[in-house]
Design an enzyme around this catalytic site. Structure first.
Site, mmCIF file in Angstrom:
data_model
loop_
_atom_site.group_PDB
_atom_site.id
_atom_site.type_symbol
_atom_site.label_atom_id
_atom_site.label_comp_id
_atom_site.label_asym_id
_atom_site.label_seq_id
_atom_site.Cartn_x
_atom_site.Cartn_y
_atom_site.Cartn_z
ATOM 1 N N TYR A 1 -3.351 4.229 1.827
ATOM 2 C CA TYR A 1 -3.342 4.180 3.291
ATOM 3 C C TYR A 1 -4.591 4.809 3.899
ATOM 4 O O TYR A 1 -5.219 4.220 4.773
ATOM 5 C CB TYR A 1 -2.075 4.875 3.823
ATOM 6 C CG TYR A 1 -2.063 5.051 5.312
ATOM 7 C CD1 TYR A 1 -1.931 3.940 6.144
ATOM 8 C CD2 TYR A 1 -2.191 6.302 5.897
ATOM 9 C CE1 TYR A 1 -1.935 4.089 7.526
ATOM 10 C CE2 TYR A 1 -2.190 6.449 7.268
ATOM 11 C CZ TYR A 1 -2.058 5.346 8.078
ATOM 12 O OH TYR A 1 -2.062 5.491 9.433
ATOM 13 N N TYR B 1 0.841 -1.195 0.000
ATOM 14 C CA TYR B 1 0.000 0.000 0.000
ATOM 15 C C TYR B 1 0.877 1.247 0.000
ATOM 16 O O TYR B 1 2.057 1.195 0.316
ATOM 17 C CB TYR B 1 -0.986 0.019 1.181
ATOM 18 C CG TYR B 1 -0.358 0.256 2.528
ATOM 19 C CD1 TYR B 1 -0.265 1.529 3.057
ATOM 20 C CD2 TYR B 1 0.152 -0.801 3.282
ATOM 21 C CE1 TYR B 1 0.314 1.755 4.300
ATOM 22 C CE2 TYR B 1 0.727 -0.592 4.523
ATOM 23 C CZ TYR B 1 0.799 0.684 5.023
ATOM 24 O OH TYR B 1 1.371 0.904 6.246
ATOM 25 N N CYS B 2 0.263 2.365 -0.403
ATOM 26 C CA CYS B 2 0.960 3.651 -0.420
ATOM 27 C C CYS B 2 -0.054 4.730 -0.073
ATOM 28 O O CYS B 2 -0.937 4.497 0.759
ATOM 29 C CB CYS B 2 1.621 3.890 -1.780
ATOM 30 S SG CYS B 2 0.467 3.945 -3.159
ATOM 31 N N GLU B 3 0.014 5.875 -0.711
ATOM 32 C CA GLU B 3 -0.931 6.949 -0.438
ATOM 33 C C GLU B 3 -2.220 6.783 -1.236
ATOM 34 O O GLU B 3 -3.305 6.963 -0.714
ATOM 35 C CB GLU B 3 -0.292 8.311 -0.732
ATOM 36 C CG GLU B 3 -1.109 9.489 -0.269
ATOM 37 C CD GLU B 3 -1.270 9.533 1.245
ATOM 38 O OE1 GLU B 3 -2.326 10.012 1.707
ATOM 39 O OE2 GLU B 3 -0.360 9.095 1.975
#
Length: 112
Positions: free
Chosen positions: A101, A73-75
């Site tokens: 996130y 996952y990231c932004e």
């Protein structure tokens, strides 16, 4: 006990909202591919921070098992998508882009 219930709810919500399937499907390695600064500002509990530009070099320090289930996952899901492509090309077979996130946290908060 409350923490365990929260974690269980998080996994159930994630199962229904992100990828579907059984609760056991959410068990695996969670990797936050954002920068160290973003990671320090908040992250999924027990997630490992490996920025997406370093994932190819660093993944073997986490697992050499190419069948291991890995959630990224990231932004927003863009960098985790790039990281997934890198791991796919390296032969990792069970890599999932879990998305952004904040969206994961929203789902987690709804489960509480």
């Amino acid at each position: 006990m409350k923490k365990l219930a929260m974690i269980l709810c998080f996994f159930i919500v994630m199962m229904n909202c992100v990828i579907g399937g059984q609760v056991n499907d959410m068990i695996g390695i969670w990797i936050d591919v954002r920068t160290a600064k973003e990671y320090k500002s908040g992250h999924i509990e027990d997630a490992i921070n490996i920025p997406y530009k370093e994932i190819g070099r660093e993944i073997e320090s986490v697992t050499k098992n190419k069948s291991e289930k890995i959630f990224l996952y990231c932004e927003s899901g863009r960098r985790s998508g790039i990281a997934k492509e890198i791991l796919d090309k390296m032969g990792y077979l069970n890599v999932i882009n879990a998305g952004g996130y904040e969206e994961i946290k929203k789902r987690q908060n709804k489960a509480e």
